[in-house]
Design a protein around this motif. Structure first.
Motif, PDB file in Angstrom:
ATOM      1  N   CYS A   1       0.831  -1.210   0.000  1.00 43.65           N
ATOM      2  CA  CYS A   1       0.000   0.000   0.000  1.00 43.65           C
ATOM      3  C   CYS A   1       0.861   1.254   0.000  1.00 43.65           C
ATOM      4  N   CYS A   2       2.005   1.163   0.637  1.00 42.48           N
ATOM      5  CA  CYS A   2       2.924   2.292   0.707  1.00 42.48           C
ATOM      6  C   CYS A   2       3.184   2.848  -0.686  1.00 42.48           C
ATOM      7  N   VAL A   3       3.485   1.976  -1.608  1.00 45.66           N
ATOM      8  CA  VAL A   3       3.814   2.415  -2.964  1.00 45.66           C
ATOM      9  C   VAL A   3       2.559   2.597  -3.816  1.00 45.66           C
ATOM     10  N   ILE A   4       1.645   1.633  -3.751  1.00 45.36           N
ATOM     11  CA  ILE A   4       0.478   1.662  -4.627  1.00 45.36           C
ATOM     12  C   ILE A   4      -0.445   2.841  -4.313  1.00 45.36           C
ATOM     13  N   ASP A   5      -0.758   3.044  -3.040  1.00 49.46           N
ATOM     14  CA  ASP A   5      -1.642   4.147  -2.674  1.00 49.46           C
ATOM     15  C   ASP A   5      -1.011   5.497  -2.988  1.00 49.46           C
ATOM     16  N   LEU A   6       0.256   5.638  -2.634  1.00 46.58           N
ATOM     17  CA  LEU A   6       0.948   6.892  -2.898  1.00 46.58           C
ATOM     18  C   LEU A   6       1.038   7.160  -4.402  1.00 46.58           C
ATOM     19  N   SER A   7       1.387   6.131  -5.167  1.00 46.21           N
ATOM     20  CA  SER A   7       1.512   6.295  -6.615  1.00 46.21           C
ATOM     21  C   SER A   7       0.161   6.598  -7.250  1.00 46.21           C
ATOM     22  N   GLU A   8      -0.890   5.944  -6.767  1.00 44.71           N
ATOM     23  CA  GLU A   8      -2.233   6.207  -7.287  1.00 44.71           C
ATOM     24  C   GLU A   8      -2.602   7.671  -7.075  1.00 44.71           C
ATOM     25  N   PHE A   9      -2.278   8.202  -5.925  1.00 44.23           N
ATOM     26  CA  PHE A   9      -2.590   9.605  -5.666  1.00 44.23           C
ATOM     27  C   PHE A   9      -1.759  10.531  -6.550  1.00 44.23           C
TER      28      PHE A   9
ATOM     29  N   GLN B   1       5.107   4.171 -13.268  1.00 49.35           N
ATOM     30  CA  GLN B   1       6.104   3.098 -13.297  1.00 49.35           C
ATOM     31  C   GLN B   1       6.151   2.366 -11.956  1.00 49.35           C
ATOM     32  N   ALA B   2       6.167   3.141 -10.880  1.00 48.84           N
ATOM     33  CA  ALA B   2       6.211   2.529  -9.548  1.00 48.84           C
ATOM     34  C   ALA B   2       4.964   1.697  -9.302  1.00 48.84           C
ATOM     35  N   TYR B   3       3.825   2.228  -9.709  1.00 50.53           N
ATOM     36  CA  TYR B   3       2.557   1.512  -9.547  1.00 50.53           C
ATOM     37  C   TYR B   3       2.605   0.179 -10.298  1.00 50.53           C
ATOM     38  N   ALA B   4       3.085   0.207 -11.532  1.00 53.78           N
ATOM     39  CA  ALA B   4       3.132  -1.005 -12.350  1.00 53.78           C
ATOM     40  C   ALA B   4       4.043  -2.064 -11.734  1.00 53.78           C
ATOM     41  N   ILE B   5       5.183  -1.627 -11.198  1.00 55.37           N
ATOM     42  CA  ILE B   5       6.135  -2.562 -10.573  1.00 55.37           C
ATOM     43  C   ILE B   5       5.485  -3.279  -9.391  1.00 55.37           C
ATOM     44  N   MET B   6       4.832  -2.508  -8.527  1.00 52.91           N
ATOM     45  CA  MET B   6       4.259  -3.102  -7.330  1.00 52.91           C
ATOM     46  C   MET B   6       2.986  -3.885  -7.640  1.00 52.91           C
ATOM     47  N   TYR B   7       2.207  -3.419  -8.597  1.00 58.73           N
ATOM     48  CA  TYR B   7       0.962  -4.121  -8.914  1.00 58.73           C
ATOM     49  C   TYR B   7       1.259  -5.504  -9.487  1.00 58.73           C
ATOM     50  N   LYS B   8       2.298  -5.585 -10.293  1.00 59.63           N
ATOM     51  CA  LYS B   8       2.693  -6.883 -10.843  1.00 59.63           C
ATOM     52  C   LYS B   8       3.105  -7.838  -9.724  1.00 59.63           C
ATOM     53  N   PHE B   9       3.901  -7.335  -8.794  1.00 59.04           N
ATOM     54  CA  PHE B   9       4.339  -8.175  -7.682  1.00 59.04           C
ATOM     55  C   PHE B   9       3.160  -8.548  -6.786  1.00 59.04           C
ATOM     56  N   MET B  10       2.249  -7.616  -6.596  1.00 59.18           N
ATOM     57  CA  MET B  10       1.092  -7.871  -5.752  1.00 59.18           C
ATOM     58  C   MET B  10       0.242  -9.006  -6.335  1.00 59.18           C
ATOM     59  N   ASN B  11       0.079  -9.020  -7.645  1.00 59.75           N
ATOM     60  CA  ASN B  11      -0.678 -10.094  -8.276  1.00 59.75           C
ATOM     61  C   ASN B  11       0.018 -11.436  -8.105  1.00 59.75           C
ATOM     62  N   GLN B  12       1.343 -11.423  -8.056  1.00 61.47           N
ATOM     63  CA  GLN B  12       2.084 -12.662  -7.790  1.00 61.47           C
ATOM     64  C   GLN B  12       1.804 -13.157  -6.367  1.00 61.47           C
ATOM     65  N   LEU B  13       1.756 -12.213  -5.432  1.00 61.38           N
ATOM     66  CA  LEU B  13       1.460 -12.589  -4.051  1.00 61.38           C
ATOM     67  C   LEU B  13       0.047 -13.156  -3.930  1.00 61.38           C
ATOM     68  N   ASN B  14      -0.892 -12.592  -4.675  1.00 63.42           N
ATOM     69  CA  ASN B  14      -2.285 -13.057  -4.597  1.00 63.42           C
ATOM     70  C   ASN B  14      -2.460 -14.489  -5.101  1.00 63.42           C
ATOM     71  N   THR B  15      -1.504 -14.971  -5.871  1.00 65.25           N
ATOM     72  CA  THR B  15      -1.584 -16.341  -6.378  1.00 65.25           C
ATOM     73  C   THR B  15      -0.514 -17.242  -5.751  1.00 65.25           C
ATOM     74  N   ASN B  16       0.079 -16.786  -4.651  1.00 66.77           N
ATOM     75  CA  ASN B  16       1.112 -17.558  -3.953  1.00 66.77           C
ATOM     76  C   ASN B  16       0.442 -18.561  -3.021  1.00 66.77           C
ATOM     77  N   VAL B  17       0.440 -19.815  -3.434  1.00 63.33           N
ATOM     78  CA  VAL B  17      -0.235 -20.864  -2.676  1.00 63.33           C
ATOM     79  C   VAL B  17       0.380 -21.020  -1.283  1.00 63.33           C
ATOM     80  N   GLY B  18       1.695 -20.823  -1.190  1.00 64.78           N
ATOM     81  CA  GLY B  18       2.368 -20.958   0.098  1.00 64.78           C
ATOM     82  C   GLY B  18       1.854 -19.959   1.121  1.00 64.78           C
TER      83      GLY B  18
END
Length: 806
Positions: free
Chosen positions: A169-177, A193-210
């Protein structure tokens, strides 16, 4: 709030009312890099006085006993309250006063910092670096969560999940604003650019079965699960539900279909929203047919020989024509063109609805609304329908009475012997006539603006919150680079008991290129940080953003930070910017969201303040609208910008009367829209022969104010069907609750401290960490008894309360 994008740009009162006019059948994050706090921070006050704009202003600076830079320490003040109160009005009403106050003229306090005091964000190039650095730290923490096995490790999993979300949220919320509000294109591009970097990683976390399986182990361990607090349990369940909404619990084959459907829904949703604002049809008229329409409004659509006017169906002039053209036949033609919709747009909508329904079935839910409501107050579609139908039944007679008034106007204007009945294309025209008839004091009402300068209203809000909650706004000089524009004022929110509890950045004035939509942005939520456990390999970093130490518990929290955006325009005359009454309500509404964020003191940012159930989040903001008209509150914030005289009671009474005109009719339209949203997100789209227009017309026959117009399909313009997806009822639901809370708790004395403390302790401080029904039951006392169950009876009871402002 979750590992998904946590940015929540909350809908405002004005944007919700605008949605009725645009979509209805009418024309009218917890954002902070990890830092270890190993010592308590004490702060004192240094007071400087300087001259500017012919007056003296004082600035308060924090000093500290620790080695951290003074501007990085939580601010507290013992400065004279009266002084700060007067200063509030000055810096918002006088640009010269603000410029003088914010001048960087003292050694040690003029050096450049980053946006919102993030020390790295001093230039655009820092944004991608900021994102990459956060990504590295988040990767280390996510690996720690996946590896958790021992009871001690599992016991810290929910805390670590919240920290992980906080980093995202630190990066995504700030970048969105920043990409929405920053005037510099380079900053906007860097934030993208910052938003895209973190959003991509966030989607990876959302599908992390572990990660998902670790969470399940926490709840499966009976000893650990039994030891969880209500807040921890709420946070843990938020993440589990989010994982499952992303289909992580499905088999590989089923998950593949889930991903395909989710992608399809995303494409169709964006296509539908784009199409909702596009209507390429035009209407050609003889200028004489448009009698009543101001010629200046249609001048650009006039043919060269001035023999015809061609009006686009989706244009402001078409909306104005519906309100002013005398001919009912012409208005009918305009109405039908504006609400016709295209077969292509209907197909896009119905395809999106079918895909959503299929995705819901794929995840084990009966329909999409059921899937959406599982973590809301309503919990199930049947409860929403019970609320809406109960509300519709109680509101419809009031709305029909209002329509009777308009029908009488029509009868008188057309000199009819008997009423002919109102049609859908009549409503705006006769509503305008009725308002004109009732506002003979329009000139004096315009003068009401003189009592509502921006500075006076901000000052009044601070006074109100002091009386209700024991907190006030203290103007604070900003560092170079701290804000995105020189117009932005920083307010420190200071509590008489706890000291500095939050920061509000106010960007309230219109300027070229700035969005006109009012909005509340959460840049960072409160979160307890003194119990963070450093992760091996992680380098603690200090960002510069402020913290606070709870004077009772000794616990340390990161301070919530928000940005309020409005676009208040000056009328061109010298002096402060003056507000229309509706602008005042908008500012009160936004400050309701702000107080929810400022006073929410939870251990987890995922449930702090406005990060709560969608059908609960508007309660504090809608409640604030009730305060605007209360005489006790107006004494605090309605004073003439020149003479400081209080607003005459007769002006306020006249304005309140105007506010209530046709209110029940507006509400009935919104109820029908909410019902449509529910029905279209049920299992109906999976039935053979599904027809969204037939669903719409059926609801109009049952609950609408006018018979459905053949050939119209205004559901194709309701972009909220894509955005809300089964939760559009939320705003009107919170209006009903807010009306009840106002009557029971505040109406008798809107500035009573005991009432304010009750609302703070039962509602505001909990955010999403407590069952919302328990909050409502607690604040209403005896009349709220039984609501804590949150069952169908509770929903129906809320519906019976009604929604109109008193």
């Amino acid at each position: 709030m979750q590992l998904r994008a946590s940015t929540r740009v909350l809908p405002t009162r004005s944007s919700m009312l605008a949605s009725i006019r645009q979509a209805a059948p009418r024309t009218s994050a917890g954002a902070l890099l990890y830092r270890s706090v190993s010592q308590s921070v004490a702060s004192g006050v240094r007071r400087y006085v300087f001259k500017g704009d012919g007056r003296k202003y004082a600035r308060c600076y924090a000093t500290a006993t620790s080695s951290l830079p003074a501007e990085h320490i939580a601010f507290s003040t013992s400065a004279d309250n009266v002084h700060d109160d007067a200063l509030l009005r000055e810096i918002f009403d006088s640009p010269k006063a603000w410029k003088a106050f914010s001048r960087k003229s003292f050694s040690g306090f003029g050096k450049r910092t980053g946006l919102f005091l993030y020390k790295y964000l001093t230039d655009p190039e820092a944004f991608p670096v900021f994102a990459e650095r956060t990504l590295q730290r988040a990767s280390i923490l996510s690996d720690k969560i996946v590896a958790a096995r021992t009871p001690a490790e599992l016991r810290s999993v929910i805390k670590d999940f919240d920290r992980l979300s906080d980093m995202m949220c630190c990066v995504i919320d700030l970048s969105e604003f920043i990409r929405t509000a920053h005037p510099d294109p380079q900053f906007v591009e860097a934030a993208e650019q910052a938003y895209a970097i973190m959003y991509k990683f966030m989607n990876q976390l959302n599908t992390n079965v572990g990660l998902y399986q670790t969470l399940l182990r926490v709840f499966a361990d009976k000893a650990i699960s039994a030891d969880l607090s209500e807040e921890e349990r709420a946070v843990g369940m938020i993440f589990i539900r989010d994982f499952e909404k992303a289909g992580i619990h499905l088999s590989p084959k089923t998950r593949g279909r889930f991903v395909s459907l989710a992608s399809e829904i995303d494409v169709l949703g964006r296509r539908f929203v784009t199409g909702a604002g596009a209507n390429e049809s035009v209407m050609k008229f003889d200028p004489k047919e448009l009698y009543g329409l101001n010629p200046d409004w249609a001048r650009e659509y006039m043919s060269r020989d001035k023999t015809s006017i061609t009006i686009p169906a989706r244009s402001t002039v078409a909306q104005l024509a519906l309100q002013t053209v005398h001919s009912g036949d012409v208005r009918k033609k305009i109405y039908e063109a504006m609400n016709a919709g295209t077969a292509k747009q209907v197909d896009t909508l119905e395809s999106m609805l079918r895909s959503r329904a299929e995705l819901a079935r794929l995840t084990g839910h009966e329909d999409y609304a059921t899937m959406q409501l599982q973590d809301k107050m309503a919990s199930r579609p049947a409860s929403v329908l019970e609320f809406l139908e109960s509300l519709a039944a109680s509101n419809l007679p009031l709305a029909q009475k209002e329509q009777g008034i308009l029908e009488k106007l029509k009868q008188e204007q057309l000199q009819l012997q008997v009423p002919s009945g109102l049609k859908a294309w009549d409503r705006d025209y006769y509503a305008v006539r009725y308002h004109q008839q009732q506002s003979r004091s329009a000139a004096s009402l315009y003068g009401l603006r003189d009592y509502f300068s921006v500075g006076t209203v901000i000052q009044g809000l601070s006074r109100l919150f002091t009386q209700l909650y024991g907190i006030r706004f203290v103007p604070r000089e900003t560092q170079q680079g701290e804000t995105w524009h020189e117009d932005v004022r920083r307010l420190d929110v200071v509590c008489e008991k706890a000291g500095h509890v939050g920061l509000i950045y106010c960007d309230l004035f219109a300027r070229k290129g700035k969005t006109k939509n009012p909005a509340h942005y959460t840049v960072r939520c409160s979160r307890r940080i003194d119990d963070d456990t450093p992760v091996e390999g992680e380098i603690p970093e200090y960002t510069g953003m402020a913290t606070m130490k709870d004077p009772v518990t000794g616990q340390i929290y990161q301070l919530p930070t928000i940005a309020l955006l409005c676009a208040f325009e000056s009328d061109g005359r010298p002096g402060p910017t003056l507000l229309h009454f509706n602008d005042v309500k908008t500012l009160f509404h936004e400050m309701g969201h702000a107080m929810h964020t400022m006073l929410g003191r939870t251990s987890f940012q995922s449930v702090c303040g406005t990060r709560c159930a969608t059908d609960f989040v508007e309660l504090p903001s809608v409640l604030m609208e009730h305060f605007v008209s209360a005489p006790e509150v107006l004494k605090l914030c309605a004073r003439h910008y020149k003479t400081d005289a209080p607003a005459p009671p007769k002006l306020i009474e006249a304005q309140n009367k105007m506010e209530k005109l046709l209110a029940a009719s507006e509400s009935q339209i919104q109820i029908v829209m909410s019902l449509l949203d529910q029905h279209l997100h049920s299992s109906i789209p999976l039935q053979s022969g599904f027809d969204s227009t037939a669903v719409l017309h059926g609801l109009e026959k049952q609950w609408g104010l006018y018979p459905p117009v053949p050939g119209t399909r205004w559901q194709t313009q309701m972009s909220h069907l894509a955005h809300y997806g089964g939760t559009y009822y939320s705003y009107i639901f919170d209006r009903a609750i807010a009306s009840k809370v106002w009557k029971n708790v505040f109406a008798s004395n809107p500035v009573d401290r005991s009432a304010g403390e009750k609302f703070r302790d039962e509602v505001l401080k909990w955010g999403g960490g407590r069952n919302p029904w328990t909050c409502i039951e607690g604040v209403l006392g005896a009349e709220g008894e039984g609501l804590g169950k949150g069952d169908s009876t509770a929903m129906e009871k809320v519906g019976s309360w009604g929604i109109e402002l008193d």
